[in-house]
Design an enzyme around this catalytic site. Structure first.
Site, PDB file in Angstrom:
ATOM      1  N   SER A   1      57.970  34.374 -38.746  1.00  0.00           N
ATOM      2  CA  SER A   1      57.890  34.161 -40.190  1.00  0.00           C
ATOM      3  C   SER A   1      57.172  35.333 -40.837  1.00  0.00           C
ATOM      4  O   SER A   1      56.456  36.101 -40.165  1.00  0.00           O
ATOM      5  CB  SER A   1      57.121  32.864 -40.471  1.00  0.00           C
ATOM      6  OG  SER A   1      56.768  32.760 -41.838  1.00  0.00           O
TER       7      SER A   1
ATOM      8  N   TYR B   1      50.101  26.987 -40.003  1.00  0.00           N
ATOM      9  CA  TYR B   1      51.450  27.548 -39.862  1.00  0.00           C
ATOM     10  C   TYR B   1      51.383  29.068 -39.730  1.00  0.00           C
ATOM     11  O   TYR B   1      52.059  29.664 -38.891  1.00  0.00           O
ATOM     12  CB  TYR B   1      52.297  27.139 -41.063  1.00  0.00           C
ATOM     13  CG  TYR B   1      53.750  27.529 -40.968  1.00  0.00           C
ATOM     14  CD1 TYR B   1      54.616  26.851 -40.118  1.00  0.00           C
ATOM     15  CD2 TYR B   1      54.268  28.562 -41.740  1.00  0.00           C
ATOM     16  CE1 TYR B   1      55.959  27.194 -40.031  1.00  0.00           C
ATOM     17  CE2 TYR B   1      55.598  28.920 -41.666  1.00  0.00           C
ATOM     18  CZ  TYR B   1      56.446  28.231 -40.808  1.00  0.00           C
ATOM     19  OH  TYR B   1      57.773  28.588 -40.731  1.00  0.00           O
TER      20      TYR B   1
END
Length: 283
Positions: A166, A179
């Site tokens: 990501s 995250y």
């Protein structure tokens, strides 16, 4: 789905974790269209099988399995089923992951005033179990499937693993520490594993998607009335191309990284697909 190009994956077994999700279901479809025998693995077995049934109806080879990427026994059972039906895995796409509101702060910047506001969730209110779950889902959920399915690749002396990282792995976004930390770990693990497997014929890479509007992040990006949130405004202002990505725009990079004819000398990379987000300083 129209593919940007069509590598020949005929006869190869591809395992996609998180395969019933918005992005990974598209990856599974692309692999099937390239001739792979696709195992759609997802915690939601019904959704996984629904996608697989749709692919079979279109003439492709696919099965759907209920798999918990945090449970070694679940993964071993899936491996046995897949190997018996399709043969050893030669393509592993680790797509399972996600975030949770339990480990998300309400504010971007800490203020001591938040400690006096019970309705506010600050850094000090983050749920330990929630943090551990999100970190584990993304990082351990990449480790365990790799341990189970990469054994097939070691035995054959070839194979390719693609992890989903990501933009958070490059620069952590505000509000979502678990995250961000987990995806940074996935990127680091990708590089470590690529070196570790370099003598075996196995390539390991990752894609780092920029910002795509999906069901997973809908509440962060859009107000209930459909207008963009302030966070959306910041994202688009920091993305030189000035828009969210379309899921289909990930497929070309995925196919390139998985195809030995295209990227046979590429391993240990984390490729941003982000509209220029990671290149832009803001000035």
């Amino acid at each position: 789905m129209k593919l940007p190009f069509t590598p020949d994956f005929s006869g190869r077994t591809a395992v996609v974790t998180g395969g019933a999700g918005v992005l990974c279901s598209m990856f599974a479809r692309a692999l099937a269209q390239c001739g792979a025998k696709v195992a759609v693995c997802d915690l939601n077995g019904e959704k996984a099988e629904a996608l697989a049934a749709q692919l079979r109806a279109e003439g492709y080879t696919a099965m759907g399995l209920s798999v918990n990427v945090l449970d070694r026994d679940s993964l071993c059972a899936a491996h046995e089923t897949i190997q018996a039906a399709y043969g050893p895995c030669s393509i592993l796409l680790n797509g399972a992951g996600g975030n949770s509101p339990k480990c998300t702060t309400d504010d971007e910047f800490f203020s001591a005033d938040a400690l006096e506001q019970p309705e506010k969730k600050s850094f000090f209110d983050l749920d330990e179990a929630g943090f551990g779950f999100v970190f584990g889902l993304n990082m351990t959920g990449t480790l365990l499937p790799t341990q189970i399915f990469a054994r097939d690749m070691v035995d054959s002396g070839s194979g390719v693993i693609l992890n989903i990282s990501s933009m958070n792995a490059f620069t952590p976004l505000t509000k979502i520490p678990a995250y961000s930390a987990a995806k940074a770990a996935v990127s680091n693990f990708t590089k470590w594993l690529a070196v570790h497997f370099a003598k075996t014929g196995i390539r390991v890479n990752a894609m780092a998607p920029g910002f795509f509007s999906t069901a997973q992040n809908k509440a962060l990006l859009w107000n209930p009335d459909g207008t963009p949130t302030a966070r959306t405004g910041k994202i688009l202002a920091a993305t030189p191309m000035g828009r969210f990505g379309q899921p289909e725009e990930l497929v070309g990079t995925m196919l390139w990284l998985l195809d030995d004819a295209c990227s046979g000398f590429v391993t240990g990379t984390v490729i941003p697909v982000d509209g220029g987000f990671s290149a832009y300083s803001g000035v």
